[in-house]
Design a protein around this motif. Sequence first.
Motif, PDB file in Angstrom:
ATOM      1  N   LYS A 160       0.839  -1.204   0.000  1.00 34.83           N
ATOM      2  CA  LYS A 160       0.000   0.000   0.000  1.00 34.83           C
ATOM      3  C   LYS A 160       0.875   1.255   0.000  1.00 34.83           C
ATOM      4  O   LYS A 160       0.648   2.200  -0.761  1.00 34.83           O
ATOM      5  CB  LYS A 160      -0.890  -0.037   1.248  1.00 34.83           C
ATOM      6  CG  LYS A 160      -2.043   0.931   1.224  1.00 34.83           C
ATOM      7  CD  LYS A 160      -2.944   0.641   2.415  1.00 34.83           C
ATOM      8  CE  LYS A 160      -3.870   1.779   2.758  1.00 34.83           C
ATOM      9  NZ  LYS A 160      -3.307   3.099   2.765  1.00 34.83           N
ATOM     10  N   GLN A 161       1.917   1.202   0.811  1.00 31.64           N
ATOM     11  CA  GLN A 161       2.826   2.344   0.913  1.00 31.64           C
ATOM     12  C   GLN A 161       3.558   2.590  -0.411  1.00 31.64           C
ATOM     13  O   GLN A 161       3.663   3.724  -0.883  1.00 31.64           O
ATOM     14  CB  GLN A 161       3.818   2.034   2.043  1.00 31.64           C
ATOM     15  CG  GLN A 161       4.899   3.067   2.265  1.00 31.64           C
ATOM     16  CD  GLN A 161       6.064   2.464   3.055  1.00 31.64           C
ATOM     17  OE1 GLN A 161       5.926   1.393   3.672  1.00 31.64           O
ATOM     18  NE2 GLN A 161       7.201   3.128   3.021  1.00 31.64           N
ATOM     19  N   LEU A 162       4.008   1.487  -1.049  1.00 34.04           N
ATOM     20  CA  LEU A 162       4.715   1.616  -2.320  1.00 34.04           C
ATOM     21  C   LEU A 162       3.784   2.164  -3.405  1.00 34.04           C
ATOM     22  O   LEU A 162       4.167   3.053  -4.186  1.00 34.04           O
ATOM     23  CB  LEU A 162       5.268   0.259  -2.764  1.00 34.04           C
ATOM     24  CG  LEU A 162       6.494  -0.236  -2.014  1.00 34.04           C
ATOM     25  CD1 LEU A 162       6.663  -1.731  -2.191  1.00 34.04           C
ATOM     26  CD2 LEU A 162       7.735   0.494  -2.508  1.00 34.04           C
ATOM     27  N   LEU A 163       2.560   1.632  -3.452  1.00 36.38           N
ATOM     28  CA  LEU A 163       1.622   2.093  -4.475  1.00 36.38           C
ATOM     29  C   LEU A 163       1.237   3.549  -4.227  1.00 36.38           C
ATOM     30  O   LEU A 163       1.022   4.309  -5.168  1.00 36.38           O
ATOM     31  CB  LEU A 163       0.388   1.197  -4.516  1.00 36.38           C
ATOM     32  CG  LEU A 163       0.626  -0.176  -5.154  1.00 36.38           C
ATOM     33  CD1 LEU A 163      -0.624  -1.040  -5.050  1.00 36.38           C
ATOM     34  CD2 LEU A 163       1.038  -0.052  -6.612  1.00 36.38           C
ATOM     35  N   ASP A 164       1.188   3.938  -2.958  1.00 39.44           N
ATOM     36  CA  ASP A 164       0.939   5.339  -2.614  1.00 39.44           C
ATOM     37  C   ASP A 164       2.034   6.239  -3.177  1.00 39.44           C
ATOM     38  O   ASP A 164       1.766   7.299  -3.730  1.00 39.44           O
ATOM     39  CB  ASP A 164       0.922   5.502  -1.087  1.00 39.44           C
ATOM     40  CG  ASP A 164      -0.487   5.723  -0.589  1.00 39.44           C
ATOM     41  OD1 ASP A 164      -1.357   5.992  -1.440  1.00 39.44           O
ATOM     42  OD2 ASP A 164      -0.708   5.617   0.630  1.00 39.44           O
ATOM     43  N   GLU A 165       3.280   5.789  -3.002  1.00 43.90           N
ATOM     44  CA  GLU A 165       4.417   6.594  -3.449  1.00 43.90           C
ATOM     45  C   GLU A 165       4.370   6.885  -4.938  1.00 43.90           C
ATOM     46  O   GLU A 165       4.798   7.937  -5.387  1.00 43.90           O
ATOM     47  CB  GLU A 165       5.739   5.889  -3.100  1.00 43.90           C
ATOM     48  CG  GLU A 165       6.183   6.127  -1.675  1.00 43.90           C
ATOM     49  CD  GLU A 165       7.534   5.511  -1.353  1.00 43.90           C
ATOM     50  OE1 GLU A 165       7.954   4.588  -2.082  1.00 43.90           O
ATOM     51  OE2 GLU A 165       8.157   5.962  -0.378  1.00 43.90           O
ATOM     52  N   ASP A 204      10.143  11.991 -10.757  1.00 46.52           N
ATOM     53  CA  ASP A 204      11.456  12.606 -10.538  1.00 46.52           C
ATOM     54  C   ASP A 204      11.665  12.939  -9.066  1.00 46.52           C
ATOM     55  O   ASP A 204      12.728  12.687  -8.505  1.00 46.52           O
ATOM     56  CB  ASP A 204      11.583  13.895 -11.367  1.00 46.52           C
ATOM     57  CG  ASP A 204      11.740  13.597 -12.846  1.00 46.52           C
ATOM     58  OD1 ASP A 204      11.989  12.422 -13.190  1.00 46.52           O
ATOM     59  OD2 ASP A 204      11.599  14.527 -13.663  1.00 46.52           O
ATOM     60  N   ASP A 205      10.617  13.506  -8.453  1.00 45.30           N
ATOM     61  CA  ASP A 205      10.729  13.866  -7.034  1.00 45.30           C
ATOM     62  C   ASP A 205      10.922  12.627  -6.171  1.00 45.30           C
ATOM     63  O   ASP A 205      11.682  12.657  -5.197  1.00 45.30           O
ATOM     64  CB  ASP A 205       9.480  14.631  -6.568  1.00 45.30           C
ATOM     65  CG  ASP A 205       9.474  16.049  -7.116  1.00 45.30           C
ATOM     66  OD1 ASP A 205      10.568  16.538  -7.483  1.00 45.30           O
ATOM     67  OD2 ASP A 205       8.389  16.657  -7.198  1.00 45.30           O
ATOM     68  N   LEU A 206      10.222  11.536  -6.559  1.00 43.03           N
ATOM     69  CA  LEU A 206      10.365  10.285  -5.803  1.00 43.03           C
ATOM     70  C   LEU A 206      11.813   9.790  -5.881  1.00 43.03           C
ATOM     71  O   LEU A 206      12.398   9.390  -4.873  1.00 43.03           O
ATOM     72  CB  LEU A 206       9.397   9.237  -6.363  1.00 43.03           C
ATOM     73  CG  LEU A 206       9.472   7.847  -5.750  1.00 43.03           C
ATOM     74  CD1 LEU A 206       9.123   7.891  -4.277  1.00 43.03           C
ATOM     75  CD2 LEU A 206       8.527   6.891  -6.472  1.00 43.03           C
ATOM     76  N   VAL A 207      12.381   9.831  -7.083  1.00 43.75           N
ATOM     77  CA  VAL A 207      13.760   9.364  -7.251  1.00 43.75           C
ATOM     78  C   VAL A 207      14.713  10.242  -6.438  1.00 43.75           C
ATOM     79  O   VAL A 207      15.612   9.735  -5.746  1.00 43.75           O
ATOM     80  CB  VAL A 207      14.162   9.362  -8.743  1.00 43.75           C
ATOM     81  CG1 VAL A 207      15.645   9.051  -8.900  1.00 43.75           C
ATOM     82  CG2 VAL A 207      13.334   8.353  -9.509  1.00 43.75           C
ATOM     83  N   LEU A 208      14.482  11.552  -6.460  1.00 46.62           N
ATOM     84  CA  LEU A 208      15.328  12.459  -5.673  1.00 46.62           C
ATOM     85  C   LEU A 208      15.213  12.163  -4.182  1.00 46.62           C
ATOM     86  O   LEU A 208      16.211  12.172  -3.462  1.00 46.62           O
ATOM     87  CB  LEU A 208      14.901  13.913  -5.930  1.00 46.62           C
ATOM     88  CG  LEU A 208      15.495  14.571  -7.157  1.00 46.62           C
ATOM     89  CD1 LEU A 208      14.849  15.930  -7.389  1.00 46.62           C
ATOM     90  CD2 LEU A 208      17.005  14.725  -7.003  1.00 46.62           C
ATOM     91  N   LYS A 209      13.981  11.881  -3.744  1.00 47.84           N
ATOM     92  CA  LYS A 209      13.763  11.594  -2.333  1.00 47.84           C
ATOM     93  C   LYS A 209      14.515  10.326  -1.921  1.00 47.84           C
ATOM     94  O   LYS A 209      15.171  10.280  -0.885  1.00 47.84           O
ATOM     95  CB  LYS A 209      12.253  11.421  -2.085  1.00 47.84           C
ATOM     96  CG  LYS A 209      11.881  11.287  -0.625  1.00 47.84           C
ATOM     97  CD  LYS A 209      10.381  11.042  -0.471  1.00 47.84           C
ATOM     98  CE  LYS A 209      10.180   9.718   0.210  1.00 47.84           C
ATOM     99  NZ  LYS A 209       8.852   9.172   0.079  1.00 47.84           N
ATOM    100  N   LEU A 210      14.419   9.288  -2.781  1.00 47.00           N
ATOM    101  CA  LEU A 210      15.101   8.030  -2.469  1.00 47.00           C
ATOM    102  C   LEU A 210      16.605   8.234  -2.422  1.00 47.00           C
ATOM    103  O   LEU A 210      17.303   7.684  -1.575  1.00 47.00           O
ATOM    104  CB  LEU A 210      14.754   6.978  -3.530  1.00 47.00           C
ATOM    105  CG  LEU A 210      13.299   6.550  -3.566  1.00 47.00           C
ATOM    106  CD1 LEU A 210      13.005   5.790  -4.832  1.00 47.00           C
ATOM    107  CD2 LEU A 210      12.983   5.691  -2.350  1.00 47.00           C
ATOM    108  N   GLN A 211      17.072   9.049  -3.355  1.00 44.66           N
ATOM    109  CA  GLN A 211      18.504   9.323  -3.443  1.00 44.66           C
ATOM    110  C   GLN A 211      18.961  10.005  -2.149  1.00 44.66           C
ATOM    111  O   GLN A 211      20.005   9.683  -1.589  1.00 44.66           O
ATOM    112  CB  GLN A 211      18.703  10.233  -4.650  1.00 44.66           C
ATOM    113  CG  GLN A 211      20.118  10.561  -4.991  1.00 44.66           C
ATOM    114  CD  GLN A 211      20.131  11.673  -6.024  1.00 44.66           C
ATOM    115  OE1 GLN A 211      19.162  12.392  -6.220  1.00 44.66           O
ATOM    116  NE2 GLN A 211      21.252  11.821  -6.699  1.00 44.66           N
ATOM    117  N   ARG A 212      18.148  10.908  -1.664  1.00 43.89           N
ATOM    118  CA  ARG A 212      18.510  11.681  -0.480  1.00 43.89           C
ATOM    119  C   ARG A 212      18.375  10.825   0.780  1.00 43.89           C
ATOM    120  O   ARG A 212      19.268  10.792   1.614  1.00 43.89           O
ATOM    121  CB  ARG A 212      17.584  12.890  -0.395  1.00 43.89           C
ATOM    122  CG  ARG A 212      18.048  13.985   0.549  1.00 43.89           C
ATOM    123  CD  ARG A 212      17.149  15.192   0.410  1.00 43.89           C
ATOM    124  NE  ARG A 212      15.737  14.808   0.494  1.00 43.89           N
ATOM    125  CZ  ARG A 212      14.804  15.189  -0.388  1.00 43.89           C
ATOM    126  NH1 ARG A 212      15.109  15.931  -1.421  1.00 43.89           N
ATOM    127  NH2 ARG A 212      13.540  14.807  -0.232  1.00 43.89           N
TER     128      ARG A 212
END
Lengths: 176, 266
Positions: B145-150, B203-211
């Motif tokens: 659920k959390q992943l699909l939310d993201e 893009d924002d998700l990838v940046l967040k994961l990177q950070r």
Amino acid sequence: MFPSSLVYSVISVMGPIITGLMVSGRVGAGIGAQLASMKVTEQIDAIEASAINPYRLLAATRILACILMMPLLTLAADASGLLAGWFAQTLVEPLSIHQFITSGFQGATFNAFLPPTFKTMAYGLIIGLVSCFEGMRTVGGAEGVGRAATNSVVLSSLFVILADVVLVKLILVFFT
Amino acid sequence: MNVSMPATIENPEKKTQPDKDMTAAVVSVDNVCKSFGNMKVLDGVSLSISHGETLAVLGRSGTGKSVLLRLIIGLVNPDSGSISVNGNNFAGLALDQLGEIRKKMGFLFQQSALYDSLSIAENVAFPLEHHRSSMSKAEHDERVKQLLDEVGMNGDSTKMPSEISGGMKKRVGLARALALEPEILLLDEPTAGLDPISSDEIDDLVLKLQRERKMASIIVTHDLHSARKISNRIALLNKGKVVIEGSFDNLQQSEIAFVKEFLRLS
Ligand SMILES: Nc1ncnc2c1ncn2[C@@H]1O[C@H](COP(=O)(O)OP(=O)(O)OP(=O)(O)O)[C@@H](O)[C@H]1O
Ligand SMILES: [Mg+2]
């Protein structure tokens, strides 16, 4: 035809080989086409990329299912073969199914009937192996999927017939 | 051409720089060649990325960007050259050793490659079921659920892959790639076929994961704007070779004709 020779020919000859060929056609094509379409849409690569062995997950299960189901399907084929035989017999001279069965199985031994039924596990192995192999090595889109399904059926029927020739000989040597 | 400390381009506060003490290459591709038949697709490609770093791979269609990603996860083998992940060279690894490395990698296929016999939620749960069997069913559901939310796909979790659009498949594929919390993320055109708003969210998700997780990512894209936004470095491929590798500024200052042409038309 005497009931006993009918019983013998259905259970030890016709039942196993007809089941083998029918399962080659139905299940072989099904497995071949399903795995092939998973291959060409990269689903099998995706399984591999998530560190799961696709051979264990997709092929081993299907092969095992084929091996286990073949003897059971053969028994079902035997039963319908005998029923049809009894029906044909009653058209010529009326005979109760009970009489048919008792006279048919008179003098029957396990050695005569068990090996032919269990040899179909080898057909199951062949059908499973051939169609999983054909499916998983497919390349080239919808055409490849069609080719994999056809090849699965043709090759597994062929190998089932070849195996039958060999197994009949082996059973003669070891069980009579 | 390898720029170790790339200049920040924009949003300096959003993008993390690779850690100085973690600069050991997570993925290193060394002089790799790959041909199909007599067509040479990759001809001596060398690349490397370290923790918390994002490399964007650009190039014309058919130059072997997808092949490069498939090489990095070991789905195809190089004809020559070597590939190593976390210091393990792929050549000569047994299947289960390769599996251990792959568990640390998340891969998004260009065509998403969702399992068509499983629903969206089951697709995302698939890696969890196989590699997180100690977690309970409820924990799996929670994580799915959390992943699909993201990725903004929670409303469609019971649908089948054949019932959703291409861009939605991409997002589900991304959620599946993130399921095992990978250290290395390989994305093949994550934003292709997405509207500008969804692509910006990805893009924002990838940046967040990177950070947050210091994830190392290689992202194949045709979108120069998003490459500029999310990556520390950009590599431009042409005819099987890396034409230029460096920050966006490096690319802009380049005198190479192909690079100029590429930037002018993007
Ligand atoms: N399995 C394969 N068999 C034969 N040729 C292949 C195979 N995979 C890729 N190729 C060839 O390799 C080349 C590069 O393919 P690749 O998919 O990597 O391109 P790409 O850079 O990802 O292009 P795009 O941006 O359109 O996705 C293509 O010319 C393709 O024909
Ligand atoms: Mg591609």
